[in-house]
Design a protein around this motif. Structure first.
Motif, PDB file in Angstrom:
ATOM      1  N   ASP A 181      15.777  12.707  18.330  1.00 13.35           N
ATOM      2  CA  ASP A 181      15.980  13.579  17.173  1.00 13.35           C
ATOM      3  C   ASP A 181      14.741  13.610  16.281  1.00 13.35           C
ATOM      4  N   ASN A 182      13.570  13.591  16.937  1.00 13.90           N
ATOM      5  CA  ASN A 182      12.285  13.647  16.234  1.00 13.90           C
ATOM      6  C   ASN A 182      12.149  12.531  15.198  1.00 13.90           C
ATOM      7  N   LEU A 183      12.703  11.369  15.518  1.00 20.27           N
ATOM      8  CA  LEU A 183      12.594  10.211  14.640  1.00 20.27           C
ATOM      9  C   LEU A 183      11.207   9.599  14.760  1.00 20.27           C
ATOM     10  N   ARG A 184      10.602   9.363  13.608  1.00 26.31           N
ATOM     11  CA  ARG A 184       9.288   8.726  13.579  1.00 26.31           C
ATOM     12  C   ARG A 184       9.150   7.955  12.271  1.00 26.31           C
ATOM     13  N   ARG A 185       8.711   6.731  12.375  1.00 24.00           N
ATOM     14  CA  ARG A 185       8.410   5.944  11.190  1.00 24.00           C
ATOM     15  C   ARG A 185       7.092   5.206  11.409  1.00 24.00           C
ATOM     16  N   SER A 186       6.213   5.323  10.427  1.00 24.61           N
ATOM     17  CA  SER A 186       4.919   4.665  10.506  1.00 24.61           C
ATOM     18  C   SER A 186       4.623   3.987   9.180  1.00 24.61           C
ATOM     19  N   ARG A 187       4.078   2.792   9.249  1.00 23.22           N
ATOM     20  CA  ARG A 187       3.724   2.063   8.035  1.00 23.22           C
ATOM     21  C   ARG A 187       2.312   1.526   8.148  1.00 23.22           C
ATOM     22  N   LEU A 188       1.692   1.352   7.002  1.00 21.71           N
ATOM     23  CA  LEU A 188       0.373   0.738   6.902  1.00 21.71           C
ATOM     24  C   LEU A 188       0.476  -0.359   5.863  1.00 21.71           C
ATOM     25  N   ARG A 189       0.078  -1.588   6.233  1.00 26.86           N
ATOM     26  CA  ARG A 189       0.250  -2.731   5.344  1.00 26.86           C
ATOM     27  C   ARG A 189      -1.062  -3.507   5.242  1.00 26.86           C
ATOM     28  N   TYR A 190      -1.378  -3.932   4.007  1.00 23.54           N
ATOM     29  CA  TYR A 190      -2.586  -4.744   3.776  1.00 23.54           C
ATOM     30  C   TYR A 190      -2.215  -5.970   2.965  1.00 23.54           C
ATOM     31  N   GLY A 191      -2.839  -7.103   3.287  1.00 22.69           N
ATOM     32  CA  GLY A 191      -2.645  -8.316   2.511  1.00 22.69           C
ATOM     33  C   GLY A 191      -3.882  -9.185   2.569  1.00 22.69           C
ATOM     34  N   GLY A 192      -4.119  -9.917   1.480  1.00 22.44           N
ATOM     35  CA  GLY A 192      -5.274 -10.810   1.461  1.00 22.44           C
ATOM     36  C   GLY A 192      -5.346 -11.597   0.178  1.00 22.44           C
ATOM     37  N   GLN A 193      -6.047 -12.744   0.239  1.00 18.79           N
ATOM     38  CA  GLN A 193      -6.274 -13.590  -0.925  1.00 18.79           C
ATOM     39  C   GLN A 193      -7.691 -13.344  -1.417  1.00 18.79           C
ATOM     40  N   HIS A 194      -7.819 -12.956  -2.690  1.00 15.91           N
ATOM     41  CA  HIS A 194      -9.118 -12.679  -3.285  1.00 15.91           C
ATOM     42  C   HIS A 194      -9.258 -13.551  -4.522  1.00 15.91           C
ATOM     43  N   GLY A 195      -9.842 -14.752  -4.332  1.00 20.21           N
ATOM     44  CA  GLY A 195      -9.929 -15.707  -5.427  1.00 20.21           C
ATOM     45  C   GLY A 195      -8.540 -16.177  -5.825  1.00 20.21           C
ATOM     46  N   LEU A 197      -6.292 -14.158  -6.970  1.00 19.38           N
ATOM     47  CA  LEU A 197      -5.421 -12.990  -6.882  1.00 19.38           C
ATOM     48  C   LEU A 197      -4.983 -12.768  -5.442  1.00 19.38           C
ATOM     49  N   ASN A 198      -3.664 -12.707  -5.242  1.00 18.00           N
ATOM     50  CA  ASN A 198      -3.112 -12.397  -3.932  1.00 18.00           C
ATOM     51  C   ASN A 198      -2.605 -10.954  -3.937  1.00 18.00           C
ATOM     52  N   VAL A 199      -3.006 -10.181  -2.921  1.00 16.95           N
ATOM     53  CA  VAL A 199      -2.664  -8.760  -2.840  1.00 16.95           C
ATOM     54  C   VAL A 199      -1.820  -8.513  -1.598  1.00 16.95           C
ATOM     55  N   ALA A 200      -0.708  -7.810  -1.766  1.00 19.20           N
ATOM     56  CA  ALA A 200       0.108  -7.357  -0.646  1.00 19.20           C
ATOM     57  C   ALA A 200       0.565  -5.933  -0.963  1.00 19.20           C
ATOM     58  N   ALA A 201       0.284  -4.998  -0.064  1.00 18.44           N
ATOM     59  CA  ALA A 201       0.608  -3.592  -0.316  1.00 18.44           C
ATOM     60  C   ALA A 201       1.005  -2.931   0.997  1.00 18.44           C
ATOM     61  N   ASN A 202       1.886  -1.937   0.902  1.00 17.54           N
ATOM     62  CA  ASN A 202       2.252  -1.176   2.090  1.00 17.54           C
ATOM     63  C   ASN A 202       2.704   0.214   1.694  1.00 17.54           C
ATOM     64  N   ILE A 203       2.520   1.147   2.602  1.00 16.04           N
ATOM     65  CA  ILE A 203       3.040   2.503   2.467  1.00 16.04           C
ATOM     66  C   ILE A 203       3.707   2.867   3.795  1.00 16.04           C
ATOM     67  N   SER A 204       4.727   3.723   3.736  1.00  8.93           N
ATOM     68  CA  SER A 204       5.418   4.101   4.966  1.00  8.93           C
ATOM     69  C   SER A 204       5.973   5.508   4.824  1.00  8.93           C
ATOM     70  N   ARG A 205       6.187   6.144   5.956  1.00  4.49           N
ATOM     71  CA  ARG A 205       6.845   7.450   6.007  1.00  4.49           C
ATOM     72  C   ARG A 205       7.868   7.443   7.139  1.00  4.49           C
ATOM     73  N   LEU A 206       9.071   7.899   6.794  1.00  6.73           N
ATOM     74  CA  LEU A 206      10.150   8.074   7.766  1.00  6.73           C
ATOM     75  C   LEU A 206      10.476   9.555   7.844  1.00  6.73           C
ATOM     76  N   GLU A 207      10.528  10.084   9.075  1.00  4.23           N
ATOM     77  CA  GLU A 207      10.908  11.477   9.293  1.00  4.23           C
ATOM     78  C   GLU A 207      11.897  11.539  10.449  1.00  4.23           C
ATOM     79  N   THR A 208      12.929  12.371  10.289  1.00  6.61           N
ATOM     80  CA  THR A 208      13.886  12.580  11.372  1.00  6.61           C
ATOM     81  C   THR A 208      14.652  13.874  11.143  1.00  6.61           C
ATOM     82  N   ASP A 209      15.048  14.512  12.246  1.00  2.00           N
ATOM     83  CA  ASP A 209      15.953  15.660  12.168  1.00  2.00           C
ATOM     84  C   ASP A 209      17.391  15.202  11.988  1.00  2.00           C
ATOM     85  N   GLY A 210      17.659  13.911  12.263  1.00  2.00           N
ATOM     86  CA  GLY A 210      18.989  13.352  12.092  1.00  2.00           C
ATOM     87  C   GLY A 210      19.840  13.486  13.331  1.00  2.00           C
TER      88      GLY A 210
END
Length: 695
Positions: A181-195, A197-210
């Motif tokens: 049903d044209n289901l697709r999900r993709s995510r991009l995630r980044y994490g790291g320790q900078h001194g 400061l600890n950084v964790a971030a992600n973005i994602s997109r979900l698409e489907t016709d259902g």
């Protein structure tokens, strides 16, 4: 004034800030956040002494070879919890705990949702599970039992998520999954320790016709976590969450005849009125912890955000008191918590004390318009609604001797609802308000029989107000239904926890008696909208069992089983029908999840066979409509391989291997007999994860 959050939070923050210069730094290791005081958030090896049912789902179990988009994928393995995907992203998931929340026709109510100490449940008691950051989750903990009522406006327990810190070395990961049903999900995630400061971030997109007709969806999510070790005694965490879900089509429920005719169809009104929902949600929270010179801890959490919802319903809504067939909500919300912890002695016995004050605010502009065949027509409703929630709590844990531990607490809650009606063309001013107050005690006792086995018992009472959605309509006329009372529960539980080598066993027996259960009432005249009323009394009693066993050669077995008897003790409808003795709708008597997994040591390969089963569920209070029980089997497999700084993770999953036709979720007491939301037939999913680490 309408869009101004009261100044209580700023006053608390100012008072706390004034204390900082007088504090002496303690020479302890850096603190880990968040630090909001919730029983059961301790390390796994300490949870046996807490007298409540607690299940933890680790990060590896949250999305093992799965889509990773819905909390229902994870919570199916927790006893006492029924979590189902409606196959309708316009209405979110359906989650209940020990039968609490099963009647919810949208969102989650009766169960409190929390992430990193910041509530995802609004002050009126309604939560949205889609806001959980599953891509960045370190673990999810599910708490049930009498002691959970010490943490707010809910009766069924708490689902709390803990976001993982970014990896020490900067790490970038992409994960993509595709299905039918044209289901697709993709995510991009980044994490790291900078001194510091600890950084964790992600973005994602979900698409489907259902799976069903008229259920096309696009959902974009972004999350950011910044953790800062200020010094050896204090830390700060900033969390930002954003969700954008435009024009999500709503296929609505089906009647039994429609399910037999075509289980993937959408009803005719979905096309005529183009039923759909748009949601935009942005939220930020700040969580601060400091350890004082005497080892006391203070915590300050503040949060705020905005939520916009536009929903097109399956009728015009042009009648005098109908309120429109298009709902538009523009909400601002915020709040905070000031907490304190101390480890001391009382009567010569070790005691841990926790106390706090919380404040939450929700201000919402609610407009209604005629649904002019999928377009927004004339205005039919204009009001501004607010909720103010203030709570104070005190919790103590006494170590009576090396084996006995006593936990007791008290929480006072005050929740105020107000509505200002600005739609006066109907000749009525429906402005008004209502104030609910309640003090809830709870006590629990645990006994460590031996190092492997702990027994416990607990008693407590809970308090659950109506949500604004449940107050929104009266059976006759316009305005909010301020006659609706909160429900009150009295809860008891006994249980045992066994931890021995590779065996983990949890067993709980529970009993809840509820006064003024909030149930679906007669549909609103003309529109058929759901209204809500109070039933007399209801009872929930049952058993929860979870068993995890490890074997040689990387084989593990897991079982979660729930037996739940939930029924009305006394309930007479407005039509005079006596429903006493009837089962609560939407609640299965039996539910089961089982898993057999194999991960050969040193190979990077893993595979598992899952079984899920629910017994018969009733769709209506009178038990005349029902969904048959079912059992389905799923299979998954994955492989992880490292090449230099790269890690490659392909996976495959097949759900409902036997291609069984069954009803996944129910719209309890839905209008027009449209109670049923069919689950998909056999489904497949394939995906690939790629990770690169700079080290």
């Amino acid at each position: 004034m309408k869009n101004t959050i009261p100044t209580t939070l700023s006053a608390c923050a100012t008072a706390l800030t004034c204390l900082f210069p007088t504090l002496t730094l303690a020479q302890d290791s850096p603190l880990s956040l968040p630090a909001q005081v919730v029983l059961g958030s301790e390390a796994a090896d300490q949870d046996t002494r807490v007298p409540l049912a607690r299940d933890t789902v680790s990060g590896e179990q949250i999305s093992p070879q799965s889509l990773g988009a819905n909390l229902s994928e994870t919570l199916q393995r927790v006893p006492g919890i029924v979590a189902v995907n409606r196959q309708n992203y316009a209405q979110d998931l359906q989650i209940s705990s020990r039968g609490f929340g099963a009647r919810a026709q949208f969102g989650v109510r009766g169960v409190r949702l929390v992430q990193d100490g910041i509530p995802l449940t609004m002050p009126d008691g309604q939560g949205q599970p889609s806001l959980f950051d599953l891509d960045g989750m370190q673990r999810i903990e599910v708490l049930r039992g009498p002691l959970t009522t010490l943490y707010g406006n809910a009766s069924g327990g708490i689902i709390q998520g803990f976001t993982d810190e970014g990896a020490f070395y900067p790490t970038l990961e992409n994960r993509t999954a595709i299905g039918p049903d044209n289901l697709r999900r993709s995510r991009l995630r980044y994490g790291g320790q900078h001194g510091d400061l600890n950084v964790a971030a992600n973005i994602s997109r979900l698409e489907t016709d259902g799976y069903r007709d008229h259920s096309e969806t696009r959902r974009d999510i972004a999350n950011l976590r910044l953790g800062w070790d200020i010094d050896d005694a204090s830390s700060l965490t900033l969390l930002i969450n954003s969700l954008d879900q435009p024009e999500t089509e709503d296929p609505l429920g089906l009647t039994r005849a429609q399910v037999r005719e075509d289980r993937r169809q959408a009803v005719a009104g979905t096309q005529t009125f183009d039923t759909r929902k748009t949601v935009r949600h942005n939220q930020a929270g700040l969580n601060y912890q400091r350890r004082l010179a005497n080892d006391d801890k203070i915590t300050l959490m503040v949060y705020g955000g905005e939520r916009y919802v536009e929903q097109f319903l399956a009728f015009p809504g042009g009648g005098q008191f109908s309120g429109g067939g298009v709902i538009e909500l523009d909400r601002r919300f915020g709040g905070g918590e000031l907490g304190w912890q101390r480890e001391t002695q009382l009567f010569g016995l070790p005691v841990e004390l926790a106390a706090g004050l919380t404040y939450d605010y929700q201000g919402e502009q609610r407009n209604g318009f005629v649904n002019d065949f999928g377009d927004k027509g004339a205005q039919q409703r204009d009001e501004f609604n607010t909720v103010d929630s203030q709570d104070a709590y005190l919790i103590s844990t006494w170590q009576l001797d090396p084996r006995w531990t006593l936990t007791a607490g008290l929480r006072h809650s005050r929740v105020e609802f107000e509505s200002e009606d600005d739609y006066l063309v109907d000749g009525q001013d429906d402005s008004g308000g209502v104030d609910y107050q309640k003090t809830n005690p709870a006590v629990g006792l645990s006994y460590q029989w031996n190092p492997a086995l702990t027994l416990y018992a607990a008693l407590g009472q809970g308090f659950e107000t109506p949500t604004f959605q449940e107050l929104a309509y009266q059976q006759q006329g316009s305005g909010l239904n301020f006659g609706l009372e909160p429900s009150e529960s009295r809860n008891a539980e006994i249980g045992m926890k066994l931890r021995h080598e590779r065996t983990r066993l949890n067993l709980a027996l529970f009993h809840s008696r509820v006064e003024d259960e909030i149930v679906t009432g007669p549909n609103q005249a003309v529109t058929g909208r759901s209204t809500f009323v109070n039933a007399g009394q209801s009872t929930r009693r049952g058993l929860e069992l979870s068993l995890e066993q490890g074997f040689d050669h990387g084989i593990e077995a897991y079982l979660a089983y729930t037996l739940l008897d939930a029924r009305f003790d006394s309930y007479t409808t407005s039509d005079g029908d006596d429903l006493s003795g009837k089962d609560l709708p939407g609640v299965p008597r039996h539910s089961l999840f089982a898993e057999l997994s194999w991960q050969p040591p040193g190979t990077g390969f893993t595979t598992a066979l899952e079984a899920q089963s629910l017994s018969e569920r009733f769709a209506t209070d009178d038990n005349q409509a029902r969904a048959s029980g079912y059992a389905v089997f799923n299979w998954r497999a994955g492989y992880s391989h490292e090449v230099g700084n790269w890690t490659v993770d392909p996976f495959v999953r097949v759900d409902n291997i036997g291609d069984k036709e069954y009803i996944g979720s129910l719209i309890v007491n839905g209008p027009g007999g449209r109670y049923y939301e069919p689950a998909p037939d056999r489904q497949w999913l394939v995906g690939l994860g790629l990770q690169y680490q700079w080290r």
